[in-house]
Scaffold this active site. Sequence first.
Site, PDB file in Angstrom:
ATOM      1  N   PHE A 135       0.854  -1.186   0.000  1.00  0.00           N
ATOM      2  CA  PHE A 135       0.000   0.000   0.000  1.00  0.00           C
ATOM      3  C   PHE A 135       0.887   1.232   0.000  1.00  0.00           C
ATOM      4  CE2 PHE A 135      -2.319   3.513   1.909  1.00  0.00           C
ATOM      5  CZ  PHE A 135      -3.445   3.529   1.110  1.00  0.00           C
ATOM      6  N   ASP A 221       9.392   2.553   1.779  1.00  0.00           N
ATOM      7  CA  ASP A 221       8.226   3.293   2.255  1.00  0.00           C
ATOM      8  C   ASP A 221       8.071   3.035   3.752  1.00  0.00           C
ATOM      9  OD1 ASP A 221       5.717   4.165   3.033  1.00  0.00           O
ATOM     10  OD2 ASP A 221       4.675   3.424   1.247  1.00  0.00           O
ATOM     11  N   LYS A 250       2.833   9.532   8.680  1.00  0.00           N
ATOM     12  CA  LYS A 250       2.028   9.150   9.862  1.00  0.00           C
ATOM     13  C   LYS A 250       2.518   9.708  11.212  1.00  0.00           C
ATOM     14  CE  LYS A 250      -0.773   5.435   8.065  1.00  0.00           C
ATOM     15  NZ  LYS A 250      -0.413   4.968   6.724  1.00  0.00           N
TER      16      LYS A 250
HETATM   17  C1  LIG Z   1      -0.710   5.218   5.304  1.00  0.00           C
HETATM   18  C2  LIG Z   1       0.288   4.825   4.296  1.00  0.00           C
HETATM   19  C3  LIG Z   1       0.465   5.567   3.109  1.00  0.00           C
HETATM   20  C4  LIG Z   1      -0.416   6.740   2.746  1.00  0.00           C
HETATM   21  O1  LIG Z   1      -0.278   7.786   3.660  1.00  0.00           O
HETATM   22  P1  LIG Z   1      -1.320   9.028   3.616  1.00  0.00           P
HETATM   23  O2  LIG Z   1      -0.768   9.961   4.667  1.00  0.00           O
HETATM   24  O3  LIG Z   1      -2.657   8.473   3.955  1.00  0.00           O
HETATM   25  O4  LIG Z   1      -1.269   9.589   2.272  1.00  0.00           O
HETATM   26  C5  LIG Z   1       1.475   5.190   2.253  1.00  0.00           C
HETATM   27  N1  LIG Z   1       2.269   4.141   2.522  1.00  0.00           N
HETATM   28  C6  LIG Z   1       2.127   3.412   3.649  1.00  0.00           C
HETATM   29  C7  LIG Z   1       3.055   2.267   3.907  1.00  0.00           C
HETATM   30  C8  LIG Z   1       1.127   3.710   4.566  1.00  0.00           C
HETATM   31  O5  LIG Z   1       0.966   2.966   5.665  1.00  0.00           O
END
Ligand SMILES: *Cc1c(COP(=O)(O)O)cnc(C)c1O
Length: 387
Positions: A135, A221, A250
Amino acid sequence: MNTFELDNQYIAHTYGRAPVAFVSGKGSELFDEDGKRYIDLGTGIAVNAFGVSDDAWLAAVVRQASTLQHASNLYYTAPMARLAQLLCEKSGMKKVFFGNSGAEANEGAIKAARKYAHDKYGEERSTIVTLINSFHGRTIATLAATGQDAFHTHFGPFPEGFAYVPANDLAAMERQLDSVPCAAVMMELVQGEGGVCALDPEYVRGVEALCRARDVLLVIDEVQTGNGRTGRYFAYQLYGVTPDIVTTAKGIAGGLPMGAVLFGERTENVLEKGQHGSTFGGNPVCAAAGVSVVERIDDALLAEVRKKGEYIRAALEGTPHVKAVTGLGLMVGIETDKAAADVAAACRERGVIVLTAHDRVRLLPALNIPMPLLEEAIGILKEVLAA
Ligand SMILES: *Cc1c(COP(=O)(O)O)cnc(C)c1O
């Protein structure tokens, strides 16, 4: 109209909300509109790193909001410069770009990776390889990067140049890297939204070696795993790899919107003047909040995170209906033969907030959750799981 009615009337229906309206909290305790108390094991999806309305965080935010809330990136401001320094010191990376979210950070990473490959090898070297079940965000490009078919409907055409391979299959990665000219591999080390699945360390080191041999960039990521969540500042430090680009968001500003792209030696000068930007990026209030969070994620706190993670794993072991406990540190997935959403609802009923990810129950408590609250919450969770 009450909050539920107003929301249903006026908010676009893109979320399946739980029937609770939070109004306040302190640390790892939350209170709803009826005054009901909850222990928070979700932190607004790994965002409130030090819980709700933490004293140091609050002081930093109030101080900055009452002096200068925004100046734009046309000028220098101290909080973002200091936050970038801290992030580089914690990570060994060289430079930072600030945005406002995880998706925006990943967009920046994709742009930088493509630019690096275009500069050195030409425009056809553009493919970004990601993992199935990953994701990476909700924008059009980060949806394309997300390796789940369910995200690839309704909104096409998607940008080209993304390919997906199964996680933990090094041969599949090698075949992919040799089949088309690739700019980068982008992956989470613990797939969060995908069900809290930690990648195999040998696989990750193998991917790093494949990337190095081809001068393909390794983009990690760490939007969810970063900022102490897994018991290291970044999860890649536990895996022992050196990424070329790291993205995070986050928890970084403890509850205010912020995302960051960290560039390593190969990539620190790839994006040049005018090639990327963000109006709110590195906003002083968010950056001051970030400084207060990042400064406190030291070795002692990280040791606490690991200890609490081990406590949760030990406490859940042998609980009826629990098949496996996954993840790292305070990023915990619980595989159960019960419906995860039912477990979350039953916990909420009993005053404990837990999350779900795919078919798993997911725990993302505050990094500093006090042991007595954690024990109380895990006790309730165990009773719900065993029932
Ligand atoms: C939450 C998340 C995203 C997206 O972050 P947003 O702040 O909602 O745009 C991207 N990559 C990972 C691994 C995530 O957990």
